[in-house]
Scaffold this motif. Structure first.
Motif, PDB file in Angstrom:
ATOM      1  N   GLN A 392      -1.789  10.496  -3.566  1.00  0.00           N
ATOM      2  CA  GLN A 392      -3.161  10.691  -4.044  1.00  0.00           C
ATOM      3  C   GLN A 392      -3.819   9.343  -4.348  1.00  0.00           C
ATOM      4  N   LEU A 393      -3.043   8.453  -4.935  1.00  0.00           N
ATOM      5  CA  LEU A 393      -3.571   7.129  -5.250  1.00  0.00           C
ATOM      6  C   LEU A 393      -3.915   6.364  -3.972  1.00  0.00           C
ATOM      7  N   MET A 394      -3.064   6.474  -2.952  1.00  0.00           N
ATOM      8  CA  MET A 394      -3.360   5.825  -1.662  1.00  0.00           C
ATOM      9  C   MET A 394      -4.685   6.336  -1.099  1.00  0.00           C
ATOM     10  N   GLN A 395      -4.884   7.655  -1.181  1.00  0.00           N
ATOM     11  CA  GLN A 395      -6.136   8.244  -0.701  1.00  0.00           C
ATOM     12  C   GLN A 395      -7.324   7.655  -1.446  1.00  0.00           C
ATOM     13  N   GLN A 396      -7.163   7.526  -2.766  1.00  0.00           N
ATOM     14  CA  GLN A 396      -8.270   7.026  -3.571  1.00  0.00           C
ATOM     15  C   GLN A 396      -8.581   5.563  -3.248  1.00  0.00           C
ATOM     16  N   LEU A 397      -7.530   4.789  -3.011  1.00  0.00           N
ATOM     17  CA  LEU A 397      -7.731   3.386  -2.658  1.00  0.00           C
ATOM     18  C   LEU A 397      -8.452   3.268  -1.312  1.00  0.00           C
ATOM     19  N   ALA A 399     -10.423   5.488   0.012  1.00  0.00           N
ATOM     20  CA  ALA A 399     -11.803   5.948  -0.155  1.00  0.00           C
ATOM     21  C   ALA A 399     -12.673   4.879  -0.819  1.00  0.00           C
ATOM     22  N   LEU A 400     -12.054   4.090  -1.670  1.00  0.00           N
ATOM     23  CA  LEU A 400     -12.803   3.017  -2.331  1.00  0.00           C
ATOM     24  C   LEU A 400     -13.267   1.981  -1.314  1.00  0.00           C
ATOM     25  N   LEU A 401     -12.404   1.657  -0.363  1.00  0.00           N
ATOM     26  CA  LEU A 401     -12.708   0.623   0.624  1.00  0.00           C
ATOM     27  C   LEU A 401     -13.486   1.173   1.813  1.00  0.00           C
ATOM     28  N   ASP A 402     -13.357   2.455   2.059  1.00  0.00           N
ATOM     29  CA  ASP A 402     -13.905   3.058   3.276  1.00  0.00           C
ATOM     30  C   ASP A 402     -14.447   4.437   2.907  1.00  0.00           C
ATOM     31  N   PRO A 403     -15.593   4.455   2.183  1.00  0.00           N
ATOM     32  CA  PRO A 403     -16.056   5.722   1.582  1.00  0.00           C
ATOM     33  C   PRO A 403     -16.307   6.835   2.591  1.00  0.00           C
ATOM     34  N   LYS A 404     -16.678   6.500   3.827  1.00  0.00           N
ATOM     35  CA  LYS A 404     -16.928   7.562   4.801  1.00  0.00           C
ATOM     36  C   LYS A 404     -15.684   7.888   5.634  1.00  0.00           C
ATOM     37  N   GLY A 405     -14.621   7.137   5.417  1.00  0.00           N
ATOM     38  CA  GLY A 405     -13.388   7.420   6.150  1.00  0.00           C
ATOM     39  C   GLY A 405     -13.460   7.123   7.633  1.00  0.00           C
ATOM     40  N   ILE A 406     -14.301   6.155   8.032  1.00  0.00           N
ATOM     41  CA  ILE A 406     -14.453   5.885   9.477  1.00  0.00           C
ATOM     42  C   ILE A 406     -13.381   4.944  10.023  1.00  0.00           C
ATOM     43  N   LEU A 407     -12.640   4.267   9.130  1.00  0.00           N
ATOM     44  CA  LEU A 407     -11.681   3.267   9.606  1.00  0.00           C
ATOM     45  C   LEU A 407     -10.334   3.906   9.951  1.00  0.00           C
ATOM     46  N   ASN A 408     -10.019   3.925  11.238  1.00  0.00           N
ATOM     47  CA  ASN A 408      -8.768   4.490  11.726  1.00  0.00           C
ATOM     48  C   ASN A 408      -8.433   5.841  11.086  1.00  0.00           C
ATOM     49  N   TYR A 410      -7.194   9.769  10.853  1.00  0.00           N
ATOM     50  CA  TYR A 410      -6.007  10.487  11.358  1.00  0.00           C
ATOM     51  C   TYR A 410      -4.734   9.630  11.290  1.00  0.00           C
ATOM     52  N   LYS A 411      -4.786   8.487  10.595  1.00  0.00           N
ATOM     53  CA  LYS A 411      -3.635   7.614  10.544  1.00  0.00           C
ATOM     54  C   LYS A 411      -3.184   7.382   9.092  1.00  0.00           C
ATOM     55  N   THR A 412      -1.910   7.104   8.937  1.00  0.00           N
ATOM     56  CA  THR A 412      -1.303   6.596   7.703  1.00  0.00           C
ATOM     57  C   THR A 412      -1.311   7.580   6.526  1.00  0.00           C
ATOM     58  N   LEU A 413      -2.477   8.130   6.185  1.00  0.00           N
ATOM     59  CA  LEU A 413      -2.513   9.040   5.048  1.00  0.00           C
ATOM     60  C   LEU A 413      -2.332  10.475   5.503  1.00  0.00           C
ATOM     61  N   PRO A 414      -1.628  11.284   4.723  1.00  0.00           N
ATOM     62  CA  PRO A 414      -1.380  12.674   5.112  1.00  0.00           C
ATOM     63  C   PRO A 414      -2.684  13.421   5.353  1.00  0.00           C
ATOM     64  N   SER A 415      -2.643  14.379   6.285  1.00  0.00           N
ATOM     65  CA  SER A 415      -3.862  15.144   6.565  1.00  0.00           C
ATOM     66  C   SER A 415      -4.253  16.000   5.360  1.00  0.00           C
ATOM     67  N   GLN A 416      -3.284  16.429   4.565  1.00  0.00           N
ATOM     68  CA  GLN A 416      -3.576  17.246   3.374  1.00  0.00           C
ATOM     69  C   GLN A 416      -2.974  16.577   2.149  1.00  0.00           C
TER      70      GLN A 416
ATOM     71  N   LEU B 393     -14.794  -5.702  -6.280  1.00  0.00           N
ATOM     72  CA  LEU B 393     -13.712  -4.846  -5.787  1.00  0.00           C
ATOM     73  C   LEU B 393     -12.568  -4.769  -6.802  1.00  0.00           C
ATOM     74  N   MET B 394     -12.253  -5.899  -7.436  1.00  0.00           N
ATOM     75  CA  MET B 394     -11.207  -5.884  -8.473  1.00  0.00           C
ATOM     76  C   MET B 394     -11.594  -4.938  -9.612  1.00  0.00           C
ATOM     77  N   GLN B 395     -12.870  -4.996 -10.019  1.00  0.00           N
ATOM     78  CA  GLN B 395     -13.346  -4.088 -11.069  1.00  0.00           C
ATOM     79  C   GLN B 395     -13.153  -2.636 -10.653  1.00  0.00           C
ATOM     80  N   GLN B 396     -13.503  -2.348  -9.394  1.00  0.00           N
ATOM     81  CA  GLN B 396     -13.407  -0.968  -8.914  1.00  0.00           C
ATOM     82  C   GLN B 396     -11.960  -0.494  -8.867  1.00  0.00           C
ATOM     83  N   LEU B 397     -11.059  -1.392  -8.448  1.00  0.00           N
ATOM     84  CA  LEU B 397      -9.638  -1.024  -8.411  1.00  0.00           C
ATOM     85  C   LEU B 397      -9.121  -0.755  -9.819  1.00  0.00           C
ATOM     86  N   LYS B 398      -9.507  -1.604 -10.756  1.00  0.00           N
ATOM     87  CA  LYS B 398      -9.084  -1.408 -12.143  1.00  0.00           C
ATOM     88  C   LYS B 398      -9.604  -0.066 -12.669  1.00  0.00           C
ATOM     89  N   ALA B 399     -10.873   0.227 -12.375  1.00  0.00           N
ATOM     90  CA  ALA B 399     -11.481   1.470 -12.858  1.00  0.00           C
ATOM     91  C   ALA B 399     -10.792   2.692 -12.259  1.00  0.00           C
TER      92      ALA B 399
END
Lengths: 417, 417
Positions: A392-397, A399-408, A410-416, B393-399
């Motif tokens: 769940q934390l990986m998903q959140q990280l 989403a923080l960097l790629d809010p629309k999920g356009i970067l690669n 179907y990869k790395t993170l579980p589909s559910q 970004l560091m702030q966002q990760l901390k939050a």
């Protein structure tokens, strides 16, 4: 037999090329790249979306206006020729195939940044691709994602002969970097079979282990910094030159390294020629296995004392259903490359292998992904190694960097997750 | 003179102690800890909030009900005696002082988890504290944050004699760990002056460089995993045993290591006794400087060829206003420890030093923080080394990990980012 001049080795800072030479010193000229093409006359690889239960997410599709915008950003670097798109749509193991209609070939991080800004605004999915030598389908599109190739981002930007700091673009081929630093009496802390094609960006993305792990440790431990294109999405300011640390490491006589590295092959030898031959054999295993037909590949991390047990276990379990069950890897870090080959892909053989292999690994408190990364192939088995909270934390990280999920996608993170 | 048996060295997985022995093997017994106390009769350190322009954030204050709850979570591990709280409220350089009224001494990660859950619910700020040997005020409260001490989390949980994997709690003292693995013919990849007091958790938190960096590289490169207490806040499931990689590294004769390590002192020597003496002198510099009165400390990363320039520059600039301007550090990784001493703290000397030192460092594309961490002291100068987007970004990760901002507030991240 005499030790060569002792070798030290560099860490590196990866960054995109600045417009011109930039403050990091003048570019040291483009490095040659070995392409990775499929052999002619081989049978068509089935589409990933037809073989695996995966559904396209609601991204936009590329329009004429998009192509015109890309052409403005990377003049001459927009590939839409169906012929030219065949190879980059297929992984090198020839088991996965996407249907991307566009490949972009930027030269600088500024161009990457502009591309990603456009894709973000337009909700277009993007699949970055380096040498396309990955084992887990991370580098090929699943559907029609735009392929963002790093093939032309292949410049060494600077090298510091005292600190050993190498600054280069993500698309530099590992073998070319090795040659470059060896000419300067340094050595790359990484070596692996795909070195002639793989890009350093992909090596870092997967934290590749490789043949020098025993001596030089985790690749990430030698990376001083990255310049990350997600900055554009987050409307970050253009970064100034990243802070750098200067460092050098101590020396190791190459002869003793040979001895140590070769010991894994079971043959203690101080003869460089024999060592070279042993390594060459080791490096060709992956290629040789793929000639059997279809290869079921696993890349496990296990307690050293149980490293080979799953190989004998599977031989007994599968019997004649498998052509070969082969295990090899890195004794030093408990990394087993488990390969099961057959004439062709078969759902029943897959069912005999999975989830058995993953359950067995979890039972040993091992990891279902060691050095090959997670990519498309492993994303739904991460739960065997990681608790739900971590996923769940990986998903959140992400989403923080790629809010629309356009970067690669179907990869790395579980589909559910 | 003869090489000792070659040494390999371990990486480690830090995790809290499971209730009992857990699946990682039986606990190997508590390790002794050297406390870090202030000398008696020394003058009172001014309160941080009176010396620096910092405002308390609207956290709750500890109530009787909170104390009762803590007593239930860590029976016998709740310290409220003002006498006993004096030392942990002051940093060891004696330049910062908080006014915490409570110190908690958990023994296990479960207890830490329960404490943090309670603090999160009650909006109570928490200041983790290891050996309290930090240079940047990261380990002492600024106001009345609850001090969460790792002093009793000092157990080695397991050690694997083939792979070299050490699993231990965050409060293990570095020197005790060194002794533990050296008895087993391994070596810790880290050594530093504060080793007799500093906790491995703090070493990892700051990615401490130390005296073995040249040989073993970045500390984070040898860390295989962490068990992180923020899981409780995020309502994560209790993690299963983390996946582990098994690995060992190759050998280095201790004699050649000595030679290499000592070369930094300018004296090439293969005599272990002389080496030990040189290292002992090096390790005492920090302590010696603090006897001058007040020390302005900087920990910079600079290009090797400019490493000492700021020292001569400052001597000319400050003249008799400074008692000593001293520079030492790690040539290997371009890390300069710059120290300016005076009888007492003086705002005018501070104004002569800052922002000059930071501007000069930025001009060299250096970093304002090398191995000491950022803590309280450096948080508002990070902008000299990092672009605004990176700070954001560091702030966002901390939050993401700490949505209420209760974990070590006023530290590391800029007050206005």
């Amino acid at each position: 037999m005499l030790p060569r001049r002792p070798l030290a080795w560099p860490a590196w800072l990866l960054r995109g090329a600045p417009g011109a030479a930039g403050s990091w010193g003048r570019p040291v000229g483009p490095l040659a790249r070995r392409g990775c093409c499929s052999a002619p006359g081989t049978p068509e690889v089935p589409l990933t979306r037809e073989r695996y239960p995966v559904r396209r997410l609601p991204f936009s599709t590329v329009s004429k206006q998009d192509l015109a915008a890309f052409e403005r950003i990377v003049p001459g670097g927009v590939v839409t020729d169906p012929e030219a798109l065949q190879a980059p749509n297929v992984d090198w193991l020839r088991t996965l195939r996407g249907c991307s209609k566009v490949l972009l070939r930027p030269r600088t991080s500024e161009e990457v940044s502009h591309i990603l800004r456009h894709c973000h605004e337009r909700n277009l999915a993007v699949n970055p691709q380096g040498g396309n030598t990955g084992m887990v389908g991370g580098s090929v599109p699943v559907f029609d994602e735009i392929i963002l190739s790093t093939a032309r981002m292949n410049r060494v930007l600077s090298f510091h002969s005292v600190s050993g700091i190498l600054v280069c673009q993500a698309g530099c081929v590992l073998e070319e970097l090795s040659r470059y630093v060896e000419e300067r009496d340094f050595i790359m802390p990484l070596d692996l079979g795909a070195k002639g094609s793989c890009h350093i960006g992909g090596n870092v993305a997967t934290n590749a282990g490789g043949l020098r792990f025993l001596r030089y440790g985790s690749l990430h431990g030698t990376v001083l910094g990255l310049e990350v294109a997600a900055q554009a999405l987050l409307r970050f300011c253009r970064p100034s030159a990243p802070a750098r640390g200067c460092w050098v490491r101590s020396c190791l006589h190459s002869s003793s390294w040979m001895l140590c590295a070769c010991s894994w092959s079971g043959a203690i030898s101080t003869w460089p020629a024999r060592c070279k031959m042993l390594w060459a054999l080791r490096e060709r295993i992956t290629e040789a296995l793929s000639r059997d037909g279809y290869v079921y590949k696993y890349d496990l991390s296990l307690p050293v004392e149980r490293l080979y047990d799953i190989v004998t276990d599977l031989r007994a379990r599968l019997g004649p259903h498998a052509k070969h069950v082969v295990g090899y890897g890195h004794l030093g870090d408990g990394n087993l490359h488990l390969n099961v080959t057959a004439e062709a892909f078969s759902p029943s053989l897959l069912a005999a292998l999975e989830p058995h292999v993953y359950e067995w690994t979890a039972g040993q408190q091992g990891s279902v992904s060691a050095e090959h990364g997670v990519g498309f192939r492993k994303r739904d088995v991460l739960g065997y190694s990681k608790p739900p909270g971590a996923l769940q934390l990986m998903q959140q990280l992400k989403a923080l960097l790629d809010p629309k999920g356009i970067l690669n996608p179907y990869k790395t993170l579980p589909s559910q997750a």
